[in-house]
Design an enzyme around this catalytic site. Structure first.
Site, PDB file in Angstrom:
ATOM      1  CG  ASP A   1      -1.997  -1.033   1.162  1.00  0.00           C
ATOM      2  OD1 ASP A   1      -2.006  -1.820   0.200  1.00  0.00           O
ATOM      3  OD2 ASP A   1      -2.840  -1.070   2.084  1.00  0.00           O
TER       4      ASP A   1
ATOM      5  CG  ASP B   1     -13.570  -2.182  -0.598  1.00  0.00           C
ATOM      6  OD1 ASP B   1     -12.831  -3.185  -0.558  1.00  0.00           O
ATOM      7  OD2 ASP B   1     -13.374  -1.229  -1.360  1.00  0.00           O
TER       8      ASP B   1
END
Length: 239
Positions: free
Chosen positions: A8, A130
């Site tokens: 990330d 998500d």
């Protein structure tokens, strides 16, 4: 089952969030390229790269980093973060991205989403589901869509998408274990999809628990950076 290590990126640095909260960003003393080279040397085939800032503002800023990783490793890249239009997909493919993860766009602009998957081929895309209490959050997990994960999987599956990345937001970055029950529930309803699990992996035991439910892949991030899991042990489970 594939094991896909994650990188990330925030402010061009390796970072991890807790439950998607940018106020709880942890930065690591390394570079995305160095991390990718470690994964490559360990024998992994794929890397999961997220442009965290782009998930909010829709402006992909890490194309040079992606190109660096492609030039210096043999890793295949699945990329997520802020995909909004055809032009961005073109840029990512030109930079060497192999699979593109689309999240918010598949809900907020179905016309553009369908245009993209038709133009570039459905097999190139992964849809991000998500999950917050089985409802989808969008825009970098900052907005509630009000749409159930099951409703959205059905919509995407009917349009030819068969690979989905499901992150349990309540577990993400917590190292507290993943939501096996959620993934089992999804696979019971959609046994023909490729499901990638993400969020909460904190140990090898957490991964072994998931290995019994016919997942396509598992994303592992913070547990690697926090030295909870060694790459050598991880590669023995799946590359």
């Amino acid at each position: 089952m594939l094991i896909i290590p994650a990188i990330d990126i925030l402010n061009n640095k390796v970072a991890r969030l807790t439950k998607g909260d940018f106020n709880q960003a942890t930065y690591y003393d390394t570079t995305p390229l160095k991390v990718a080279e470690r994964y490559n040397s360990a024998g992994f085939k794929w890397v999961h790269i997220v442009d965290l800032a782009a998930s909010i503002d829709g402006k992909i800023s890490i194309l040079p980093i992606i190109q660096q990783i492609k030039e210096n490793t043999k890793l295949k890249i699945e990329f997520g973060g802020g995909i909004r239009n055809v032009e961005q997909v073109n840029q990512l493919i030109s930079a060497g991205v192999d699979k593109i993860i689309i999240g918010s766009l598949s809900i907020t602009d179905k016309t553009e989403f369908e245009k993209i998957i038709d133009k570039f081929g459905k097999e190139r895309f992964i849809v991000a589901i998500d999950s917050n209490k089985e409802k989808i959050l969008i825009k970098g997990w900052t907005q509630h869509s009000g749409i159930s994960i099951y409703e959205h999987i059905q919509y995407c599956f009917e349009r030819g998408i068969n690979t989905f990345l499901c992150t349990d937001i309540s577990r993400d970055g917590t190292l507290s274990g993943s939501n096996k029950e959620l993934y089992e529930k999804i696979l019971n309803q959609f046994p023909d999809i490729n499901l990638i699990a993400s969020g909460g992996i904190g140990s090898l035991h957490d991964i072994l628990i998931l290995s019994n439910i016919n997942l396509y892949a598992v994303i592992v991030g913070k547990a690697i950076y926090e030295n909870k899991i060694k790459l050598g042990d991880l590669i023995k489970i799946g590359s």
